[in-house]
Design an enzyme around this catalytic site. Structure first.
Site, PDB file in Angstrom:
ATOM      1  N   LYS A  86       6.541  -0.409  12.236  1.00 22.11           N
ATOM      2  CA  LYS A  86       7.373   0.026  11.106  1.00 22.11           C
ATOM      3  C   LYS A  86       8.328   1.144  11.535  1.00 22.11           C
ATOM      4  O   LYS A  86       9.488   1.183  11.113  1.00 22.11           O
ATOM      5  CB  LYS A  86       6.494   0.492   9.951  1.00 22.11           C
ATOM      6  CG  LYS A  86       5.752  -0.624   9.229  1.00 22.11           C
ATOM      7  CD  LYS A  86       6.698  -1.621   8.563  1.00 22.11           C
ATOM      8  CE  LYS A  86       7.400  -1.030   7.361  1.00 22.11           C
ATOM      9  NZ  LYS A  86       8.228  -2.049   6.652  1.00 22.11           N
TER      10      LYS A  86
ATOM     11  N   PHE B   5       2.329  -8.006  -2.364  1.00 17.19           N
ATOM     12  CA  PHE B   5       1.872  -7.066  -3.392  1.00 17.19           C
ATOM     13  C   PHE B   5       3.014  -6.296  -4.061  1.00 17.19           C
ATOM     14  O   PHE B   5       3.279  -6.451  -5.256  1.00 17.19           O
ATOM     15  CB  PHE B   5       0.854  -6.111  -2.755  1.00 17.19           C
ATOM     16  CG  PHE B   5       0.503  -4.900  -3.567  1.00 17.19           C
ATOM     17  CD1 PHE B   5       0.290  -4.989  -4.945  1.00 17.19           C
ATOM     18  CD2 PHE B   5       0.359  -3.667  -2.955  1.00 17.19           C
ATOM     19  CE1 PHE B   5      -0.044  -3.860  -5.697  1.00 17.19           C
ATOM     20  CE2 PHE B   5       0.024  -2.538  -3.689  1.00 17.19           C
ATOM     21  CZ  PHE B   5      -0.163  -2.636  -5.053  1.00 17.19           C
TER      22      PHE B   5
ATOM     23  N   ASP C 299       4.501   5.946   4.838  1.00 16.44           N
ATOM     24  CA  ASP C 299       4.249   7.295   5.351  1.00 16.44           C
ATOM     25  C   ASP C 299       3.434   7.275   6.640  1.00 16.44           C
ATOM     26  O   ASP C 299       3.332   8.283   7.342  1.00 16.44           O
ATOM     27  CB  ASP C 299       3.565   8.168   4.296  1.00 16.44           C
ATOM     28  CG  ASP C 299       2.217   7.635   3.826  1.00 16.44           C
ATOM     29  OD1 ASP C 299       1.793   6.551   4.269  1.00 16.44           O
ATOM     30  OD2 ASP C 299       1.583   8.294   2.974  1.00 16.44           O
ATOM     31  N   GLU C 300       2.882   6.117   6.993  1.00 11.32           N
ATOM     32  CA  GLU C 300       2.066   6.038   8.206  1.00 11.32           C
ATOM     33  C   GLU C 300       2.879   6.255   9.481  1.00 11.32           C
ATOM     34  O   GLU C 300       2.316   6.549  10.538  1.00 11.32           O
ATOM     35  CB  GLU C 300       1.319   4.707   8.266  1.00 11.32           C
ATOM     36  CG  GLU C 300       0.294   4.557   7.158  1.00 11.32           C
ATOM     37  CD  GLU C 300      -0.638   3.380   7.349  1.00 11.32           C
ATOM     38  OE1 GLU C 300      -1.070   3.145   8.494  1.00 11.32           O
ATOM     39  OE2 GLU C 300      -0.932   2.704   6.358  1.00 11.32           O
TER      40      GLU C 300
ATOM     41  N   TYR D 181       0.557  -1.172  13.728  1.00 13.08           N
ATOM     42  CA  TYR D 181       1.292  -1.391  12.480  1.00 13.08           C
ATOM     43  C   TYR D 181       2.333  -0.308  12.257  1.00 13.08           C
ATOM     44  O   TYR D 181       3.522  -0.585  12.073  1.00 13.08           O
ATOM     45  CB  TYR D 181       0.332  -1.443  11.289  1.00 13.08           C
ATOM     46  CG  TYR D 181       1.023  -1.192   9.966  1.00 13.08           C
ATOM     47  CD1 TYR D 181       2.032  -2.037   9.521  1.00 13.08           C
ATOM     48  CD2 TYR D 181       0.681  -0.087   9.181  1.00 13.08           C
ATOM     49  CE1 TYR D 181       2.692  -1.798   8.313  1.00 13.08           C
ATOM     50  CE2 TYR D 181       1.333   0.156   7.980  1.00 13.08           C
ATOM     51  CZ  TYR D 181       2.335  -0.698   7.549  1.00 13.08           C
ATOM     52  OH  TYR D 181       2.991  -0.452   6.371  1.00 13.08           O
TER      53      TYR D 181
END
Length: 350
Positions: free
Chosen positions: A178, A23, A150-151, A174
């Site tokens: 990261k 994306f 930002d997670e 996830y």
């Protein structure tokens, strides 16, 4: 390998973009090539379910664009890329990114997001540096840009914002993967002097996003007259960033960011999931009304909440605005209308 350097492009800088068929990557590559005529981009993508080369159809005749199918978790493949192309920059998008998938099968996220990042860092160190803190001749400005989320900061309450100084507190496999990758990138700066920057972005939306994500799902389900699933009570809040605004933020960080620093990129558009669904349905009622004139909003259905669902994300983007002169251009209303127009063409032509 399809490596062919055009003689007329011998002075061009080659940048490796990983995950460029996904994306954000597939929006970034055309954006960047258009704005930087002295650059070639080598797009490496494994083409899993989330990668789609039709996203880059506009570049099929572009002599400054190269595609190599392969896995960043394969060190031989990655080293071959560096051997065959004079790579002097990396913009690292490649990642497993869907939280639901990370809950069901976290192993792939650990492999791609952590091991893949490590292999890229090792290759960059090998090809760009003679020794710690000693770049090879011609590679002083070679830079590794880690694209993060930002997670990694966890969840906010009803007030406050994430900044670059917010402690990491990831709540899903996830975001944990990261966060681990971000720490690896940081360590290669502090230990080896590798020229790195990191950017942590809020929720992106716009054309070319995978069907599984929230906004494409709302549009797709609405048009198919199916229930539009919204987790829990629909009150989870995200800060929405239009994808080309993110691309311009990445460009600013890659070119002007201070080595070793992190920059938070946010859209300043906080909305809960129920608002997102209702807004999209209202626009669809206007631009593609049902024959019976019923509102698409009648299809919205609250479903069982996601495990470990973070309540709110919001970014304070003051640092990138003040230090690098970046700002977002799209408000949510203009961005979502442009997004809906793109998806209407996609779904109504299928």
């Amino acid at each position: 390998m399809s490596f062919k350097i055009n003689d007329t492009l011998s002075d061009i800088t080659y940048i490796l973009v990983t995950g460029g068929a996904g994306f954000i990557g597939s929006n970034f590559i055309p954006y960047y090539l258009d704005r930087h005529p002295n650059c070639c981009i080598v797009n490496v993508d494994k083409l899993t379910y989330a990668g789609d080369l039709t996203n880059l159809e506009e570049l099929k005749n572009n002599k400054r664009y190269f595609f190599e199918k392969g896995d960043i978790c394969n060190p031989n493949f990655v080293n071959q890329i560096f051997h065959n192309y004079p790579i002097k920059g990396i913009v690292h998008f490649a990642a497993e990114s869907h939280v639901d998938n990370s809950i069901e099968g976290p192993d792939t996220f650990i492999e791609t997001n952590i091991s893949g990042t490590f292999i890229l860092l090792e290759a960059a160190k090998k090809y760009w540096m003679d020794a710690p803190n000693l770049p090879k001749e011609g590679y002083k400005n070679a830079r590794f840009h880690q694209i993060s989320t930002d997670e990694v900061y966890g969840s906010l309450g009803s007030e406050g914002f994430f900044t670059e100084l917010t402690p990491y507190a990831p709540n899903s496999p996830y975001s944990a993967s990261k966060a681990s990758a971000d720490f690896l990138v940081r360590s290669y700066f502090h230990t080896y002097g590798l020229n790195v920057v990191t950017s942590n972005c809020s929720n992106n939306y716009g054309p070319k996003q995978h069907d599984e994500k929230l906004i494409p799902t709302i549009i797709r389900k609405a048009l198919a007259s199916e229930k539009i699933p919204i987790y829990g009570d629909g009150q989870n809040i995200r800060d929405w960033l239009y994808v080309t605004d993110h691309c311009s933020g990445i460009e600013a960080v890659y070119h002007k960011g201070k080595t070793g620093e992190t920059y938070a990129i946010g859209g300043g558009n906080e909305h809960n999931n129920l608002y997102i669904a209702r807004s999209i349905c209202a626009i669809l009622d206007e631009v593609s009304p049902k024959a019976n004139k019923e509102s698409y909003a009648n299809q919205i259905s609250l479903v069982e909440d996601r495990l470990g669902h973070d309540y709110r994300y919001a970014i304070d983007a003051s640092k990138i605005k003040e230090e690098l002169g970046w700002s977002s251009k799209k408000n949510f209303n203009s961005g979502i209308r442009k997004t809906i127009t793109w998806y209407l063409k996609k779904y109504q032509n299928n």
